[in-house]
Design an enzyme around this catalytic site. Sequence first.
Site, PDB file in Angstrom:
ATOM      1  N   CYS A 396     -13.578 -28.496   3.859  1.00 25.78           N
ATOM      2  CA  CYS A 396     -13.936 -29.049   5.049  1.00 25.78           C
ATOM      3  C   CYS A 396     -14.822 -28.203   5.808  1.00 25.78           C
ATOM      4  O   CYS A 396     -15.860 -28.368   5.463  1.00 25.78           O
ATOM      5  CB  CYS A 396     -12.429 -29.378   5.746  1.00 25.78           C
ATOM      6  SG  CYS A 396     -12.685 -30.579   7.264  1.00 25.78           S
ATOM      7  N   HIS A 527     -10.258 -32.412   1.687  1.00 25.60           N
ATOM      8  CA  HIS A 527      -9.180 -31.654   1.540  1.00 25.60           C
ATOM      9  C   HIS A 527      -8.411 -31.730   0.163  1.00 25.60           C
ATOM     10  O   HIS A 527      -7.435 -32.250   0.043  1.00 25.60           O
ATOM     11  CB  HIS A 527      -8.219 -31.820   2.637  1.00 25.60           C
ATOM     12  CG  HIS A 527      -8.602 -31.316   3.910  1.00 25.60           C
ATOM     13  ND1 HIS A 527      -8.575 -29.840   4.370  1.00 25.60           N
ATOM     14  CD2 HIS A 527      -9.224 -31.837   5.219  1.00 25.60           C
ATOM     15  CE1 HIS A 527      -8.859 -29.634   5.452  1.00 25.60           C
ATOM     16  NE2 HIS A 527      -9.314 -31.082   6.010  1.00 25.60           N
ATOM     17  N   GLU A 529      -6.771 -30.248  -1.332  1.00 27.04           N
ATOM     18  CA  GLU A 529      -5.572 -29.377  -1.551  1.00 27.04           C
ATOM     19  C   GLU A 529      -4.343 -30.332  -1.421  1.00 27.04           C
ATOM     20  O   GLU A 529      -3.109 -30.215  -2.022  1.00 27.04           O
ATOM     21  CB  GLU A 529      -5.559 -28.268  -0.664  1.00 27.04           C
ATOM     22  CG  GLU A 529      -5.363 -28.389   0.641  1.00 27.04           C
ATOM     23  CD  GLU A 529      -6.639 -28.752   1.405  1.00 27.04           C
ATOM     24  OE1 GLU A 529      -6.576 -28.613   2.768  1.00 27.04           O
ATOM     25  OE2 GLU A 529      -7.661 -28.852   0.749  1.00 27.04           O
TER      26      GLU A 529
END
Length: 591
Positions: A396, A527, A529
Amino acid sequence: MPQSRTHSRTATKHIFVSGGVASSLGKGLTASSLGQLLTARGMRVTMQKLDPYLNVDPGTMNPFQHGEVFVTDDGAETDLDVGHYERFLDRDLSGQANVTTGQVYSTVIAKERRGEYLGDTVQVIPHITDEIKSRILAMSGPDLQGHQPDVVITEIGGTVGDIESQPFLEAARQVRHDVGRDNVFFLHVSLVPYLAPSGELKTKPTQHSVAALRNIGIQPDALILRCDREVPPALKNKIALMCDVDVDGCISTPDAPSIYDIPKVLHSEGLDAYVVRQLGLPFRDVDWTVWGNLLERVHQPRETVRIALVGKYVDLPDAYLSVTEALRAGGFANRSKVEISWVPSDACETEAGAQAALGDVDGVLIPGGFGIRGIEGKLGAIRYARHRKIPLLGLCLGLQCVVIEAARSVGLDDANSAEFEPETTHPVISTMADQEDVIAGEADLGGTMRLGAYPAVLTKGSVVARAYGSEEVSERHRHRYEVNNAYRDRIAKSGLRFSGTSPDGHLVEFVEYPADQHPFFVATQAHPELKSRPTRPHPLFAAFVDAALKHKLEERLPVDVHGEERAAVATDDELADSADRDEVASVDSAG
């Protein structure tokens, strides 16, 4: 005379998890671990978090107060516990998985304004509690694939006795009445403190906590006894007697070696079997195939790799919870243990600072964030990793910083983001068109970013395409700014490649330096993750950790057949030349 209620034992079962005595006892991990155990028994489980704060969602909350904001596929900004739920259940949840007091009151007040209550005096009971109940019961409906859950686990935030939590606890009590006692299970997490001077475990806090719960009409079916050591059987018997809970329902949960061991701890204490019996669920043995393989990788790593997380909120690791879990999962994919070095981004503003902070790491991760503080330090860390060929992954804001650093390296000395310097002459990162009214203060700040899952198309043969094993991917997002397309050609002169875009080619989603320029230097506007699971590590994190391992191995000194070390590093002259080049590059990019 009121009619008697009859309820089906085959209905969706509800498990409510509450907490007492103190916060941060691990309700979320307890609930997630129980969900994992029931899933491993072949049941379809979904989960929900009830948060008692008045914010509509955590999207505008300070990371130092709340921790990370977990974004779901459908674009909801939710509590970080929802991330635990997804990782332990290995399934995607929707925005329904997080309910806040702010959402409930907003809905009730909006209904009152529309006249839906037909002139009633709107009160906490029944109007607020009815709205909470409707959101709890909505979780038992079919999912997007048409599957109805066998079990809904609902975590009630806060602790018993908090004034903010009372409407949620009352709603949970009413759910038990509405769907039948046989279909509801109350699990209470409580602290059993150890007093070192007397050498005793104290049960009174748990007794008082259960008494407070019973005062509002809830009798717990089981107790999670949190302690730094095992709770002996004699103490379990005492707690069972004083709290009117079966001894089998008193579960000792000492601190586990890792969060992934918690399901094993709960299973060894018989919690899942007890829940199955109490709720009349079909009994199947736990299938440990997947989770057992995970635990083997957790506890028997073959290598250790050190990753620097260069962030703005490193004083509170929960602000990067999904990032750290994704890094560890990337380690599991490579049968390695990831050690995280928490680096405040301010520390890397100078070359000397970056050297001190990053000189002993095998990889650098630049996570997301907001605001100008620490940005020059992130740029310094990126520059350091680029010059020294250290694997880097940007997320990001990390992508935006990579683009700024690349732009400055080709002569756009004051290149910046419109977020940090609105008047910059080279806004290589600009405000997205649909966000300009928000930045101008003409629209709400909360819930208005580009949120949720969006598709991207990757360049064939690129580093990211090879990592994913596909040229079409979908990732979750949370941002207001994007790469300014007017600068793409000039930025490309640095060697940086725009290797992934939105399907229409407009929005840059991935950038990288080709493998012949850098072993692994990748950043994404997304993102990733948020989609990583311990049992299914995200491919970008797995590839990043793999590159970090290779970097570590290349740094080792090989030994020849005569047992003498051969220098696998540059000569003094080569190091001096490299330092000169770095100094020139540093001065050039600093503007």
